[in-house]
Scaffold this active site. Sequence first.
Site, PDB file in Angstrom:
ATOM      1  N   ASN A  14       0.887  -1.167   0.000  1.00 42.03           N
ATOM      2  CA  ASN A  14       0.000   0.000   0.000  1.00 42.03           C
ATOM      3  C   ASN A  14       0.924   1.216   0.000  1.00 42.03           C
ATOM      4  O   ASN A  14       1.564   1.513   1.011  1.00 42.03           O
ATOM      5  CB  ASN A  14      -0.880  -0.049   1.235  1.00 42.03           C
ATOM      6  CG  ASN A  14      -1.908   1.049   1.324  1.00 42.03           C
ATOM      7  OD1 ASN A  14      -2.483   1.266   2.376  1.00 42.03           O
ATOM      8  ND2 ASN A  14      -2.173   1.770   0.243  1.00 42.03           N
ATOM      9  N   CYS A  74      -5.648   6.415   7.791  1.00 45.76           N
ATOM     10  CA  CYS A  74      -4.990   5.378   7.000  1.00 45.76           C
ATOM     11  C   CYS A  74      -3.941   4.729   7.880  1.00 45.76           C
ATOM     12  O   CYS A  74      -2.944   5.357   8.241  1.00 45.76           O
ATOM     13  CB  CYS A  74      -4.353   5.961   5.740  1.00 45.76           C
ATOM     14  SG  CYS A  74      -3.509   4.716   4.735  1.00 45.76           S
ATOM     15  N   GLY A  75      -4.160   3.468   8.231  1.00 44.77           N
ATOM     16  CA  GLY A  75      -3.267   2.782   9.153  1.00 44.77           C
ATOM     17  C   GLY A  75      -1.882   2.530   8.591  1.00 44.77           C
ATOM     18  O   GLY A  75      -0.868   2.723   9.279  1.00 44.77           O
ATOM     19  N   HIS A 151     -15.914   1.129   7.884  1.00 41.18           N
ATOM     20  CA  HIS A 151     -15.667  -0.169   7.267  1.00 41.18           C
ATOM     21  C   HIS A 151     -16.874  -1.074   7.426  1.00 41.18           C
ATOM     22  O   HIS A 151     -17.524  -1.082   8.479  1.00 41.18           O
ATOM     23  CB  HIS A 151     -14.458  -0.850   7.915  1.00 41.18           C
ATOM     24  CG  HIS A 151     -13.147  -0.266   7.511  1.00 41.18           C
ATOM     25  ND1 HIS A 151     -12.398  -0.760   6.473  1.00 41.18           N
ATOM     26  CD2 HIS A 151     -12.466   0.795   8.000  1.00 41.18           C
ATOM     27  CE1 HIS A 151     -11.298  -0.022   6.340  1.00 41.18           C
ATOM     28  NE2 HIS A 151     -11.317   0.928   7.257  1.00 41.18           N
ATOM     29  N   GLU A 199     -10.951  -0.423  -1.149  1.00 37.58           N
ATOM     30  CA  GLU A 199     -10.766   0.792  -0.367  1.00 37.58           C
ATOM     31  C   GLU A 199     -11.525   1.955  -0.994  1.00 37.58           C
ATOM     32  O   GLU A 199     -11.404   2.212  -2.198  1.00 37.58           O
ATOM     33  CB  GLU A 199      -9.270   1.115  -0.257  1.00 37.58           C
ATOM     34  CG  GLU A 199      -8.944   2.089   0.836  1.00 37.58           C
ATOM     35  CD  GLU A 199      -7.464   2.103   1.173  1.00 37.58           C
ATOM     36  OE1 GLU A 199      -7.041   3.053   1.858  1.00 37.58           O
ATOM     37  OE2 GLU A 199      -6.725   1.189   0.758  1.00 37.58           O
ATOM     38  N   CYS A 208      -4.566  -2.794   3.603  1.00 39.11           N
ATOM     39  CA  CYS A 208      -5.307  -1.684   4.204  1.00 39.11           C
ATOM     40  C   CYS A 208      -5.228  -1.855   5.717  1.00 39.11           C
ATOM     41  O   CYS A 208      -5.813  -2.794   6.274  1.00 39.11           O
ATOM     42  CB  CYS A 208      -6.758  -1.682   3.730  1.00 39.11           C
ATOM     43  SG  CYS A 208      -7.773  -0.395   4.484  1.00 39.11           S
ATOM     44  N   GLY A 209      -4.488  -0.960   6.365  1.00 42.20           N
ATOM     45  CA  GLY A 209      -4.277  -1.086   7.806  1.00 42.20           C
ATOM     46  C   GLY A 209      -5.552  -0.906   8.604  1.00 42.20           C
ATOM     47  O   GLY A 209      -5.824  -1.668   9.537  1.00 42.20           O
ATOM     48  N   GLY A 211      -8.526  -1.401   7.484  1.00 45.27           N
ATOM     49  CA  GLY A 211      -9.354  -2.565   7.184  1.00 45.27           C
ATOM     50  C   GLY A 211      -8.969  -3.764   8.019  1.00 45.27           C
ATOM     51  O   GLY A 211      -9.834  -4.514   8.504  1.00 45.27           O
TER      52      GLY A 211
END
Length: 268
Positions: A14, A74-75, A151, A199, A208-209, A211
């Site tokens: 990512n 955003c992780g 989410h 995403e 996706c962190g 997610g």
Amino acid sequence: MSTGRFHKMHGLGNDFVIIDARLEDMELTGVSARAIADRHSGIGCDQLIVLRPSRQADVRMQIFNADGSEVEACGNAARCVAKLIGDETRIETGGGIIIGNATADGAIVDMGKPRFDWQAIPLAYAMDTLHMPVGWEDLQNPAAVNVGNPHVIFFVEDSAAVELDRLGPMIEVDPLFPDKVNVNVAHIENGVIHLRVWERGAGLTRACGTGACATAVAAIRRGLVSSPVQVNLPGGRLTISWNDGETIEMQGPTTYVFAGEADWTQFG
């Protein structure tokens, strides 16, 4: 700021263009962000990250998706920023303050407490967010979690078999989700979560962190796994820890790809 340096980093594939605008102000529009993110005529990335001064943290992280839309959290980007700055870093986001600590190969990030109330997701109307009485074709009875961004999570027999490239964009813009939504499909094998994510504003992603955090929390709440849990994404593995009433901890690797310089007036 017309010409300036940027960093290219990724977390499990990512990838991000990170611009440090803490010392010199930089005006940036969604059109400019989309042009920078373009992989053919720009620098290329899933998200553009602009670091700005913060009155309540060490840095404020502004996040643009590849389509130019702005998002709250955003992780994977938080891990990259924590690794880039080093030591312990308090990061202000649109979804709240998160705390990152650099490790030898990446970072550990405290993502804050998840939210479950239907109004906090947000949903268009009230319902149980752990077992939602809704579905789209074969994707049924999801859970919803807000981890700084919204989410929806579907637990299926085989996440690889789901036509996420077709169903993801349909669910993302469903009127049930006023702010749109990130779509997660997961299956569990031997206590390990296998996850794919559509995403919001970016499409299918290698990782996706947020997610991974949302899916792990939903799986723990449903009694499907216990904390800490490994989450396997197409780009690699994250470790998520969470107990009811506490904050979410995410640990995973980051990669510094290269540094560059660009004339930002050429974009948009």
